[in-house]
Design a protein around this motif. Structure first.
Motif, mmCIF file in Angstrom:
data_model
loop_
_atom_site.group_PDB
_atom_site.id
_atom_site.type_symbol
_atom_site.label_atom_id
_atom_site.label_comp_id
_atom_site.label_asym_id
_atom_site.label_seq_id
_atom_site.Cartn_x
_atom_site.Cartn_y
_atom_site.Cartn_z
ATOM 1 N N ALA A 151 31.362 30.162 34.415
ATOM 2 C CA ALA A 151 32.342 31.320 34.799
ATOM 3 C C ALA A 151 31.519 32.645 34.903
ATOM 4 O O ALA A 151 31.731 33.161 36.204
ATOM 5 C CB ALA A 151 33.406 31.440 33.675
ATOM 6 N N ALA A 152 30.434 32.708 34.150
ATOM 7 C CA ALA A 152 29.831 34.229 34.280
ATOM 8 C C ALA A 152 28.907 34.019 35.674
ATOM 9 O O ALA A 152 28.653 35.049 36.389
ATOM 10 C CB ALA A 152 28.800 34.209 33.068
ATOM 11 N N ARG A 153 28.440 32.825 36.025
ATOM 12 C CA ARG A 153 27.688 32.716 36.886
ATOM 13 C C ARG A 153 28.526 32.942 38.145
ATOM 14 O O ARG A 153 27.962 33.530 39.493
ATOM 15 C CB ARG A 153 26.904 31.328 37.038
ATOM 16 C CG ARG A 153 25.568 31.266 36.228
ATOM 17 C CD ARG A 153 25.002 29.945 36.362
ATOM 18 N NE ARG A 153 23.489 30.019 35.516
ATOM 19 C CZ ARG A 153 23.177 28.785 35.151
ATOM 20 N NH1 ARG A 153 23.565 27.677 35.625
ATOM 21 N NH2 ARG A 153 21.901 28.850 34.708
ATOM 22 N N ALA A 154 29.676 32.181 38.279
ATOM 23 C CA ALA A 154 30.622 32.493 39.502
ATOM 24 C C ALA A 154 30.731 33.765 39.679
ATOM 25 O O ALA A 154 30.928 34.196 40.963
ATOM 26 C CB ALA A 154 31.721 31.501 39.292
ATOM 27 N N GLU A 155 31.254 34.350 38.399
ATOM 28 C CA GLU A 155 31.380 35.932 38.741
ATOM 29 C C GLU A 155 30.416 36.662 39.168
ATOM 30 O O GLU A 155 30.387 37.744 39.956
ATOM 31 C CB GLU A 155 31.976 36.349 37.305
ATOM 32 C CG GLU A 155 32.604 37.850 37.156
ATOM 33 C CD GLU A 155 32.863 38.383 35.745
ATOM 34 O OE1 GLU A 155 32.655 39.423 35.438
ATOM 35 O OE2 GLU A 155 33.483 37.424 35.014
ATOM 36 N N THR A 156 29.156 36.421 38.441
ATOM 37 C CA THR A 156 27.864 37.320 39.167
ATOM 38 C C THR A 156 27.825 37.062 40.827
ATOM 39 O O THR A 156 27.463 37.770 41.506
ATOM 40 C CB THR A 156 26.735 36.886 38.271
ATOM 41 O OG1 THR A 156 27.062 37.174 36.987
ATOM 42 C CG2 THR A 156 25.378 37.647 38.778
ATOM 43 N N SER A 157 27.764 35.546 40.893
ATOM 44 C CA SER A 157 27.648 35.443 42.460
ATOM 45 C C SER A 157 28.841 36.241 43.155
ATOM 46 O O SER A 157 28.419 36.832 44.505
ATOM 47 C CB SER A 157 28.042 33.962 42.602
ATOM 48 O OG SER A 157 27.723 33.597 43.919
ATOM 49 N N GLU A 158 30.080 36.166 42.828
ATOM 50 C CA GLU A 158 31.040 36.962 43.577
ATOM 51 C C GLU A 158 30.867 38.561 43.616
ATOM 52 O O GLU A 158 30.930 38.954 44.577
ATOM 53 C CB GLU A 158 32.382 36.624 42.973
ATOM 54 C CG GLU A 158 33.758 37.442 43.523
ATOM 55 C CD GLU A 158 35.111 37.127 42.664
ATOM 56 O OE1 GLU A 158 35.632 38.024 42.742
ATOM 57 O OE2 GLU A 158 34.966 35.984 42.171
ATOM 58 N N ALA A 159 30.376 39.158 42.641
ATOM 59 C CA ALA A 159 29.894 40.412 42.648
ATOM 60 C C ALA A 159 28.730 40.868 43.421
ATOM 61 O O ALA A 159 28.792 41.854 44.224
ATOM 62 C CB ALA A 159 29.423 40.765 41.067
ATOM 63 N N ASN A 160 27.879 39.675 43.486
ATOM 64 C CA ASN A 160 26.666 39.937 44.417
ATOM 65 C C ASN A 160 27.218 39.875 45.908
ATOM 66 O O ASN A 160 26.729 40.496 46.788
ATOM 67 C CB ASN A 160 25.444 39.008 44.243
ATOM 68 C CG ASN A 160 24.852 39.212 43.130
ATOM 69 O OD1 ASN A 160 24.612 40.293 42.652
ATOM 70 N ND2 ASN A 160 24.258 38.041 42.484
ATOM 71 N N GLY A 161 28.042 38.996 46.382
ATOM 72 C CA GLY A 161 28.760 38.870 47.556
ATOM 73 C C GLY A 161 29.515 40.165 48.034
ATOM 74 O O GLY A 161 29.103 40.633 49.079
#
Length: 129
Positions: free
Chosen positions: A70-80
């Protein structure tokens, strides 16, 4: 003296009879079996505790893996989102720079200056003599 009489020690004081020797060996074996059963019981208890600990740790590991995903997905979304914001702001800066350049050209034209003349004349001569 007869040699068979010399070998017979049954009548000596303190020497156990064959039956007493067997009973003694039986008692030793029984004690050893009891001790081994105790050790086996303790080992089984320890194994059971280890299995319980492993189950708990496995559950915690699964929870932590899902949290990490979940944290990786959130980080990826934030980077996008950050990349999108950066791209948009760069485009806006470029548009504002172009607009400022056009306005500066219009001001020069209205002032009667050549709009394509260098606005910052060189202060020193770069030619070598």
């Amino acid at each position: 003296m007869d040699p068979s009489v010399i070998e017979s020690t049954d009548d000596w004081l303190g020497c156990p009879t064959p039956l007493e020797t067997c009973r003694h060996q039986l008692a030793l074996c029984e004690n050893e079996v009891e001790e081994l059963n105790l050790q086996l019981r303790q080992a089984r208890e320890q194994i059971f505790k280890l299995v319980e600990m492993h189950t708990e740790v496995s559950k915690e590991c699964g929870t932590l893996r899902s949290q990490l995903a979940a944290a990786r997905a959130e980080t990826s979304e934030a980077n996008g989102r950050a990349s999108e914001i950066e791209t948009r702001s760069n485009w806006e800066l470029m548009a504002k720079g172009r607009h400022i350049s056009e306005l500066a050209t219009q001001i020069r034209t209205l002032n009667g200056d050549n709009p394509f003349k260098d606005p910052f004349p060189h202060q020193r001569d770069t030619e070598r003599t």
